[in-house]
Write a protein that holds these residues in place. Structure first.
Motif, short mmCIF file in Angstrom:
data_model
loop_
_atom_site.label_atom_id
_atom_site.label_comp_id
_atom_site.label_asym_id
_atom_site.label_seq_id
_atom_site.Cartn_x
_atom_site.Cartn_y
_atom_site.Cartn_z
N PHE A 594 36.91 38.78 45.18
CA PHE A 594 37.91 39.77 45.58
C PHE A 594 38.62 40.35 44.36
O PHE A 594 38.88 39.65 43.37
CB PHE A 594 38.94 39.12 46.52
N THR A 595 38.92 41.64 44.45
CA THR A 595 39.53 42.35 43.32
C THR A 595 40.80 43.06 43.78
O THR A 595 41.18 43.00 44.96
CB THR A 595 38.54 43.38 42.75
N GLY A 596 41.43 43.76 42.83
CA GLY A 596 42.62 44.54 43.13
C GLY A 596 43.87 43.69 43.15
O GLY A 596 43.86 42.49 42.88
N LYS A 617 39.36 37.70 41.47
CA LYS A 617 39.69 38.61 40.37
C LYS A 617 40.94 39.42 40.71
O LYS A 617 41.06 40.58 40.35
CB LYS A 617 38.51 39.55 40.10
N PHE A 618 41.87 38.80 41.39
CA PHE A 618 43.09 39.48 41.76
C PHE A 618 43.92 39.82 40.53
O PHE A 618 43.97 39.06 39.55
CB PHE A 618 43.92 38.60 42.71
N GLU A 619 44.59 40.97 40.59
CA GLU A 619 45.43 41.43 39.48
C GLU A 619 46.84 41.69 39.99
O GLU A 619 47.15 41.49 41.16
CB GLU A 619 44.84 42.72 38.89
N GLY A 620 47.71 42.13 39.06
CA GLY A 620 49.06 42.48 39.45
C GLY A 620 49.94 41.26 39.64
O GLY A 620 49.54 40.12 39.37
N ASN A 639 42.90 30.80 38.47
CA ASN A 639 41.66 31.46 38.08
C ASN A 639 41.54 32.87 38.64
O ASN A 639 40.59 33.22 39.34
CB ASN A 639 40.44 30.61 38.48
N ASN A 640 42.56 33.67 38.35
CA ASN A 640 42.55 35.09 38.68
C ASN A 640 43.02 35.86 37.45
O ASN A 640 42.96 35.35 36.32
CB ASN A 640 43.45 35.37 39.90
N LYS A 641 43.48 37.09 37.67
CA LYS A 641 44.00 37.91 36.56
C LYS A 641 45.42 38.38 36.88
O LYS A 641 45.82 39.48 36.52
CB LYS A 641 43.09 39.12 36.34
N ILE A 642 46.17 37.53 37.54
CA ILE A 642 47.52 37.87 37.97
C ILE A 642 48.44 37.97 36.75
O ILE A 642 48.47 37.07 35.91
CB ILE A 642 48.04 36.85 38.98
N ASN A 643 49.19 39.06 36.67
CA ASN A 643 50.06 39.34 35.52
C ASN A 643 51.50 39.36 36.01
O ASN A 643 51.92 40.28 36.70
CB ASN A 643 49.67 40.69 34.91
#
Length: 946
Positions: A594-596, A617-620, A639-643
């Motif tokens: 999952f993305t976005g 691959k979640f962000e934000g 293990n995502n891309k949460i900022n």
């Protein structure tokens, strides 16, 4: 002559007596035919009592659907006409035929709602002999001391009427009582039920010696059963269920030879049951379930020839089941949840009247007898979770009355026998055995069958689902069975509500009326199928599904558990999943693509308890609406891309136990604490592999209350969601990832590794004495190792490597007797390495790149030569007499990656490198406390995820 006047007077008196007697009889006869007038003051008292309450049908709702009341509810006081002069004609009122005194009042199930005042007008009914106020709602009223004034009362029933408080001692003054019922069959909490003080209990038993019935079900007694119970020689009925009685069952219980009903289930009784129970030769019901009884069941129970029900379930009884072959009137025999050993009792076949037989969860190990044909009345047969072996006896499948059969989790072999046609089976569970071969066609034609569990067997062949149209539950997971469902699968199994097909090589998804659908670990490919609209539990993890989550999933608005983990799903997540949180308790999207950003706007109020979005691959940033999830226990977005910065606003979630945000892009300091009650139940926190800076969060360490429990709590897992779903989490130790596939509540961990923290390790960390794993490695920490780390008496893994720590290793760390992993490498430590206990088991790698260290196990000796290499065998402690052995054979189980380990400390040790620790451990003895803890921790289910 002188005697005649005397004789005359005698005859005259005799005739007068006869006339009076006949007049009284005639008056009584007249009174019974013509309604007697009640006394005016008693009529007034009844009307005053009526005005205290309102009529509310919910106050007696149990009467209409509760099997104990036996009568429907009816507002009896509506017939009490204030203009009527004769109260004896009112519903529920009984009067004396001669005097008109009110002698009986039965207002049970009368829909009364309100408080009974201490000075209630009831006390004016001084001639009462029977009083029944059961099944009303008196709104936590107290029992008035005025009840003691009913000197003529023989029957008192105040059961299930929402009374509370302490039972007054004055109730012991009603010495004529024959029946006393103060029971409460529904639990309202310890402060919303009646309490009986131990002293009052003893006085009651001594004074009310005419009692024949005593029912205190649900009353909070919280003491032992007094020996004075033996005074009640006339007692026939005794119910002390759910009274929190403790201690032993007194020997004097055997003095109650008139007793025909005894129940002391769901209490805290201990010890062995007295042999004197064998004296109760009139008893028909004996229920001792859900206590802590131990030892063997006395053979004297075979004397109870009138017994129809014997319930010894959920205790700790040991030894063999005594021979009860002579109890030929037995209808219900419940022996489950004990530690009985030996074989299946052969004498059971002689109990011709037996209807219910339950022996599951014991240690019975033998074949099931072949000849059970005498059990013609048997309807329930539960023997799951034993070690029964051999083949299934054909006689079992021809019993004419058998409806419920559970032989799951045994070691039964062979094939399933044919069933007699038209048997009344409703439920059959043969799962988790070693059965093989096809399913007999006769099982598929049983007309009433609605539950069939055959999972985890070596069954083969084809199941024609079209002939199972009555089924509501079907489980054939982990078998080699194939299914034939016909051309229109939705017309097949129209009643199916629970469907378990995990690991069945299934490639299609049928059926529309399901409540539970379990398709875990199959070969399903393509897009995610939409679950039927009524499904509450949907498991489809560990398949090969791809594409996005269709927005049509929002139509499944009844979902409580949704597990889509370990697939190949991708794209964005529909926002409607957040709206589900008012119903949804578990959402698991782990290990997909999952993305976005996280668009989930969680509803308020939210029922969400477990949210796992890790491995995507979640962000934000994290959505702030998570703060609405006040029931949340597990949050894993690792293990995502949460900022984002540290989500300090989560500290208000008082139920949160697991917080994992590892391997993301969180950053900034952690220095905001808004409450002294921050994260009160948090036990696992993993912030590793992020960009946090500043000092370690000392104030949080001071507030982690769940990590300060110095005594071991009851061992359990985090919630087994509806019995189908278990929380899991991945942690890092010694550079390797391990997965706790079920999370024990005694496991506590802090992992702040691989960040940019600086400053010293705060001494406050030493207060967290329930901590199991601590990892501060790969930061920029300075200063010394605090001595308070020696207070972490439960610690099993300590990693503070790759920092800038200086000074010596504190000797207090040698007191950590459970420590299995130690990594102090890549620091600036110096001085001698402490020795003794666990420190004699660690190898060079634990201290690498600390050039100032010396002593064992390093080759560099200390200059003062005081640190010597210990012998290869650890020295015994001084209390050697209290030690128990621990063998190499035990610890080598599972020594390779990829295997599930059953002993957590062992799994830590395997990560050290060579199993040198085990060699040393095998050559010494562990203290009893350590051994007990290791036995407790054997409940861990841990698998390597390297």
């Amino acid at each position: 002559m002188g005697a005649l006047p005397w004789l005359f007077q005698f005859l005259l008196c005799f005739l007068q007596y006869q006339v009076a007697a006949s007049s009284s009889s005639a008056l009584a006869s007249f009174a019974s035919s013509a309604h007697p007038l009640c006394c005016r003051d008693q009529r007034s008292a009844l009307l005053q009592f009526k005005r205290m309450f309102t009529i509310n049908i919910s106050a007696s709702s149990e009467c209409d659907d509760h099997y104990r009341s036996g009568i429907p509810s009816f507002p009896k006081t509506l017939s009490w006409d204030e203009n009527a002069t004769d109260c004896c004609d009112w519903d529920g009122v009984m009067c004396d035929g001669l005097t008109g005194h009110v002698v009986g009042l039965d207002l049970s199930c009368s829909q009364l709602h309100g408080k009974i005042h201490p000075n209630s007008s009831l006390s004016k009914l001084s001639h009462l002999q029977r009083l029944n106020l059961a099944y009303n709602d008196f709104n936590s009223s107290r029992i008035s001391y005025a009840f003691g004034s009913f000197a003529s009362l023989t029957h008192l029933n105040l059961s299930n009427s929402a009374l509370s408080g302490t039972i007054p001692s004055e109730i012991c003054h009603m010495s004529k009582l024959v029946s006393l019922d103060l029971s409460l069959y529904r639990y309202l909490g310890d402060y919303s039920r009646l309490r009986l003080e131990h002293l009052h209990f003893k006085v009651l038993l001594k004074n009310l010696t005419q009692l024949q019935e005593l029912a205190l079900h649900g009353v909070n007694i919280s003491s032992s059963l007094p020996d004075s119970i033996g005074y009640l020689k006339s007692l026939k009925f005794l119910d002390l269920t759910s009274t929190t009685l403790s201690g032993k069952l007194p020997y004097s219980i055997g003095y109650l030879k008139a007793l025909n009903y005894l129940s002391v289930g769901d209490c805290e009784l201990r010890g062995s049951i007295p042999k004197s129970l064998g004296n109760l030769t009139q008893i028909r019901v004996l229920a001792l379930a859900e206590n802590g009884f131990t030892g063997e069941v006395p053979s004297t129970l075979s004397n109870l020839k009138q017994l129809t029900l014997l319930d010894l379930s959920a205790n700790n009884f040991q030894g063999s089941i005594p021979v009860l072959a002579e109890l030929t009137k037995m209808e219900d025999l419940a022996l489950e949840d004990n530690n009985f050993i030996g074989g299946f009792p052969l004498w059971v076949a002689n109990l011709k009247a037996l209807v219910f037989l339950s022996m599951y969860r014991n240690q019975l190990a033998s074949p099931i007898p072949f000849n059970l044909s005498g059990l013609q009345n048997l309807q329930y047969f539960y023997l799951s979770s034993n070690s029964l072996s051999g083949v299934l006896p054909p006689s079992l499948f021809s019993l004419p009355s058998l409806q419920y059969l559970d032989l799951s989790s045994n070691k039964l072999t062979g094939q399933i026998p044919e069933f007699q046609h038209h048997l009344p089976f409703y439920s059959i569970d043969l799962s988790d055995n070693k059965l093989r071969g096809p399913i007999p066609q006769s099982i598929l034609t049983l007309p009433n069958l609605d539950m069939l569990y055959l999972a985890s067997n070596d069954l083969s062949g084809v199941v024609d689902l079209q002939v199972l149209n009555n089924l509501e539950e079907l489980s054939i997971s982990n078998t080699n069975l194939s299914m034939v469902a016909g051309s229109n699968v939705n017309n097949t199994l129209p009643n199916l509500r629970y469907f378990y097909l995990s690991s069945c090589n299934m490639e299609q998804l049928p059926w529309e009326k399901l409540d539970t659908l379990d398709l875990r670990s199959n070969l399903l490919q393509g897009p995610l199928p939409i679950p039927p609209p009524l499904v509450r539990y949907f498991f489809i993890s560990n398949n090969r599904l791809s594409g996005e989550i269709p927005s049509l999933i929002c139509n499944a608005s009844s979902l409580e558990i949704l597990d889509l983990s370990h697939n190949k799903l991708s794209s964005a997540v529909p926002q409607c999943l957040g709206n589900f949180s008012s119903v949804l308790s578990v959402l698991n999207l782990r290990s997909n693509g999952f993305t976005g950003t996280l668009p989930l706007a969680f509803a308020k109020p939210s029922q969400l308890q477990s949210l796992d979005l890790s491995g995507n691959k979640f962000e934000g940033p994290l959505p702030r609406s998570l703060a609405y999830c006040t029931s949340l226990e597990v949050l894993n977005v690792g293990n995502n891309k949460i900022n984002d910065t540290f989500p300090y606003w989560l500290e208000t979630l008082t139920e949160l136990q697991v917080l994992v945000i590892r391997s993301n892009r969180f950053h900034g300091p952690i220095n905001t604490v808004t409450s002294k009650f921050s994260f009160p139940r948090l036990r696992i926190i993993d912030l590793s592999y992020n960009g946090f800076t500043g000092y370690l969060p000392r104030r949080y360490f001071e507030y982690f209350q769940a990590m300060k429990n110095s005594t071991m709590p009851n061992i359990q897992y985090t919630s087994d969601r509806a019995g189908y779903y278990h929380d899991s989490v991945i942690l890092t130790m010694k550079g390797n990832e391990i997965e706790l596939v079920r999370i024990l509540t005694i496991f506590t961990t802090i992992d702040l590794s691989s960040n940019n923290f600086s400053g010293e390790i705060p001494s406050a960390i030493g207060k967290l004495n329930a901590l199991t794993l601590l990892n501060f490695s790969h930061n920029s920490l300075t200063g010394h190792i605090p001595e308070s780390l020696g207070d972490l008496t439960s610690l099993e893994s300590l990693d503070i490597s790759s920092n800038r720590l200086t000074r010596r290793i504190p000797s207090q760390l040698t007191t950590l007797t459970f420590l299995a992993v130690l990594n102090l490498s890549w620091n600036c430590l110096h001085g001698p390495i402490p020795n003794g206990r666990q420190f004699n088991t660690f190898e060079n790698g634990s201290y690498a790149r600390n050039l100032g260290l010396c002593g064992f196990p390093l080759s560099k000796e200390c200059e003062d030569n005081r640190t010597k290499v210990p012998p290869p065998v650890l020295q015994h402690e001084e209390d050697d007499s209290d030690f128990d052995g621990f063998t190499w054979k035990i610890v080598v189980i599972g020594y390779r990656c990829g295997m599930t380990l059953g002993l957590f400390p062992g799994s830590l040790m395997f990560l050290i490198g060579r199993p040198r620790f085990f060699v040393k451990l095998a050559e010494r003895k562990l203290p009893k406390k350590a051994q007990a803890r290791m036995e407790a921790l054997s409940l861990y289910e841990i698998s390597f995820g390297i």
